[in-house]
Design an enzyme around this catalytic site. Structure first.
Site, PDB file in Angstrom:
ATOM      1  CB  SER A   1      -0.788   0.181   1.238  1.00  0.00           C
ATOM      2  OG  SER A   1      -1.569   1.225   1.425  1.00  0.00           O
TER       3      SER A   1
ATOM      4  CE1 TYR B   1      -4.260  -1.941   4.968  1.00  0.00           C
ATOM      5  CE2 TYR B   1      -3.363   0.221   4.506  1.00  0.00           C
ATOM      6  CZ  TYR B   1      -3.872  -0.921   4.188  1.00  0.00           C
ATOM      7  OH  TYR B   1      -4.118  -1.321   2.741  1.00  0.00           O
TER       8      TYR B   1
HETATM    9  N1  LIG Z   1      -8.539  -0.241  -2.018  1.00  0.00           N
HETATM   10  C1  LIG Z   1      -7.392   0.489  -1.497  1.00  0.00           C
HETATM   11  O1  LIG Z   1      -7.676   1.763  -1.315  1.00  0.00           O
HETATM   12  C2  LIG Z   1      -6.035  -0.127  -1.013  1.00  0.00           C
HETATM   13  C3  LIG Z   1      -5.115   0.779  -1.124  1.00  0.00           C
HETATM   14  C4  LIG Z   1      -3.774   0.283  -0.928  1.00  0.00           C
HETATM   15  C5  LIG Z   1      -3.744  -1.103  -0.713  1.00  0.00           C
HETATM   16  N2  LIG Z   1      -4.754  -1.775  -0.629  1.00  0.00           N
HETATM   17  C6  LIG Z   1      -4.491  -3.491  -0.497  1.00  0.00           C
HETATM   18  O2  LIG Z   1      -5.176  -4.049  -1.636  1.00  0.00           O
HETATM   19  C7  LIG Z   1      -5.345  -5.374  -1.089  1.00  0.00           C
HETATM   20  C8  LIG Z   1      -6.813  -5.443  -1.647  1.00  0.00           C
HETATM   21  O3  LIG Z   1      -7.765  -4.772  -0.939  1.00  0.00           O
HETATM   22  P1  LIG Z   1      -9.067  -4.242  -1.726  1.00  0.00           P
HETATM   23  O4  LIG Z   1      -9.257  -2.901  -1.615  1.00  0.00           O
HETATM   24  O5  LIG Z   1      -9.284  -4.868  -3.024  1.00  0.00           O
HETATM   25  O6  LIG Z   1      -9.971  -4.900  -0.569  1.00  0.00           O
HETATM   26  P2  LIG Z   1     -11.319  -5.750  -0.460  1.00  0.00           P
HETATM   27  O7  LIG Z   1     -11.744  -5.759   0.696  1.00  0.00           O
HETATM   28  O8  LIG Z   1     -12.174  -5.625  -1.764  1.00  0.00           O
HETATM   29  O9  LIG Z   1     -10.571  -7.132  -0.831  1.00  0.00           O
HETATM   30  C9  LIG Z   1      -9.893  -7.742  -0.022  1.00  0.00           C
HETATM   31  C10 LIG Z   1     -10.193  -9.284   0.013  1.00  0.00           C
HETATM   32  O10 LIG Z   1      -9.239  -9.859   0.772  1.00  0.00           O
HETATM   33  C11 LIG Z   1      -9.983 -11.014   1.559  1.00  0.00           C
HETATM   34  N3  LIG Z   1      -9.390 -11.585   2.816  1.00  0.00           N
HETATM   35  C12 LIG Z   1      -9.297 -10.730   3.870  1.00  0.00           C
HETATM   36  N4  LIG Z   1      -8.510 -11.381   4.919  1.00  0.00           N
HETATM   37  C13 LIG Z   1      -8.238 -12.588   4.310  1.00  0.00           C
HETATM   38  C14 LIG Z   1      -7.749 -13.746   4.982  1.00  0.00           C
HETATM   39  N5  LIG Z   1      -7.448 -13.818   6.096  1.00  0.00           N
HETATM   40  N6  LIG Z   1      -7.426 -14.706   3.895  1.00  0.00           N
HETATM   41  C15 LIG Z   1      -7.962 -14.877   2.806  1.00  0.00           C
HETATM   42  N7  LIG Z   1      -8.633 -13.588   2.462  1.00  0.00           N
HETATM   43  C16 LIG Z   1      -8.755 -12.536   3.019  1.00  0.00           C
HETATM   44  C17 LIG Z   1     -11.245 -10.545   1.640  1.00  0.00           C
HETATM   45  O11 LIG Z   1     -12.174 -11.497   1.881  1.00  0.00           O
HETATM   46  C18 LIG Z   1     -11.577  -9.582   0.201  1.00  0.00           C
HETATM   47  O12 LIG Z   1     -12.087 -10.362  -0.671  1.00  0.00           O
HETATM   48  C19 LIG Z   1      -5.419  -5.569   0.415  1.00  0.00           C
HETATM   49  O13 LIG Z   1      -4.146  -5.997   0.516  1.00  0.00           O
HETATM   50  C20 LIG Z   1      -5.221  -3.890   0.759  1.00  0.00           C
HETATM   51  O14 LIG Z   1      -4.669  -3.579   1.997  1.00  0.00           O
HETATM   52  C21 LIG Z   1      -6.070  -1.334  -1.187  1.00  0.00           C
END
Ligand SMILES: NC(=O)c1ccc[n+]([C@@H]2O[C@H](COP(=O)([O-])OP(=O)(O)OC[C@H]3O[C@@H](n4cnc5c(N)ncnc54)[C@H](O)[C@@H]3O)[C@@H](O)[C@H]2O)c1
Length: 249
Positions: A142, A155
């Site tokens: 991130s 985080y």
């Molecule tokens: N959306 C943003 O703004 C953003 C920014 C920076 C980083 N990220 C990172 O991107 C990645 C994806 O996030 P997103 O925004 O698509 O979120 P999201 O919540 O849409 O998807 C995350 C997925 O991870 C799964 N998950 C959570 N814990 C889990 C576990 N213990 N085992 C298996 N699966 C698990 C959830 O069920 C979900 O399907 C994450 O690592 C998040 O930290 C997101």
């Protein structure tokens, strides 16, 4: 229909993981969608199948090493090899100032985002070492790995830890043709981002995004898919920001 490449996507039930799985399948890969959310994961698989792609679902909790081992075994059983992985599974918990974060909250964030990433990378590498042709792994970190994010020290720490994990692993396996890179999204329009901004409204006023918008999950997936493709064949150990300029502002 036989796929040329086999890819595993953790967190494939939603957001960036779902968009990555869809893009990989569109490019002709066989995709194993792994997530703790079975309903969302099966929906991703059904959408891919409806578009003519190849995908299967496996239930996965990344914080459980045996579970991670089983998800790799399920991928090898279904498709015979593992050419790459995009590791998206992650959590962002209730926003709190650092002094208010409970030890249990800290432990959960680290268990999923950092130890979970270690479990995934470890077992994905092991599968790749057992076959010819190497492989490519993406760890979704991130912008919070390199930028202080208000009320989110757990985080930030978990995502910064991923950068060290990726660099260490990348040098360990560079000679064996296994590339490992970190991807640092900025704000992306996913359920996680909406939950975080609802829980942490002060964040919005603090973050400056020069491009003045969130990304779509597909804009992040595009970079992830490039990092597991032969087009990035000389890239390893990198930390690549896809953030509309957030980290340079
Ligand atoms: N959306 C943003 O703004 C953003 C920014 C920076 C980083 N990220 C990172 O991107 C990645 C994806 O996030 P997103 O925004 O698509 O979120 P999201 O919540 O849409 O998807 C995350 C997925 O991870 C799964 N998950 C959570 N814990 C889990 C576990 N213990 N085992 C298996 N699966 C698990 C959830 O069920 C979900 O399907 C994450 O690592 C998040 O930290 C997101």
């Amino acid at each position: 229909m036989e796929a040329e490449r086999v890819l595993l996507v953790t967190g494939g039930a939603s957001g960036i993981g779902r968009a990555s799985a869809q893009r990989l399948a569109k490019d002709g890969a066989a995709v194993m969608v792994a997530d703790r959310d079975e309903t969302g994961g099966v929906a991703t698989v059904e959408e891919i199948a409806a578009a003519g792609g190849i995908a299967r679902f496996t239930a996965l909790d990344v914080s459980d090493e045996e579970n991670v081992r089983a998800s790799i075994a399920a991928t090898l059983d279904a498709f015979g090899r593992l050419d790459g992985a995009i590791n998206c599974a992650g959590v962002a918990q209730a926003a709190k100032q650092t002094h208010a974060i409970e030890a249990s909250e800290w432990a959960l964030t680290l268990a999923v985002n950092l130890t979970g990433m270690f479990h995934c990378i470890k077992h994905q590498i092991a599968a790749m070492l057992d076959q010819t042709g190497g492989g490519a792994i993406v760890a979704v970190s991130s912008a919070a790995a390199v930028k202080g994010l208000l009320n989110s020290a757990d985080y930030c720490a978990s995502k910064a830890g991923i950068l060290g994990l990726v660099r260490g692993a990348a040098v360990d396996y560079a000679e064996q043709g296994i590339r490992i890179n970190a991807l640092l999204p900025g704000a992306s329009d996913t359920p996680l981002a909406h939950r975080s901004s609802a829980a942490n409204p002060a964040l919005k006023g603090m973050l400056r995004v020069p491009m003045m918008r969130m990304s779509s999950p597909d804009e992040i997936a595009a970079a992830a898919v490039w990092l597991v493709s032969p087009d990035s064949s000389y890239v390893t150990g990198a930390s690549i920001c896809v953030d509309g300029g957030m980290t340079i502002a």
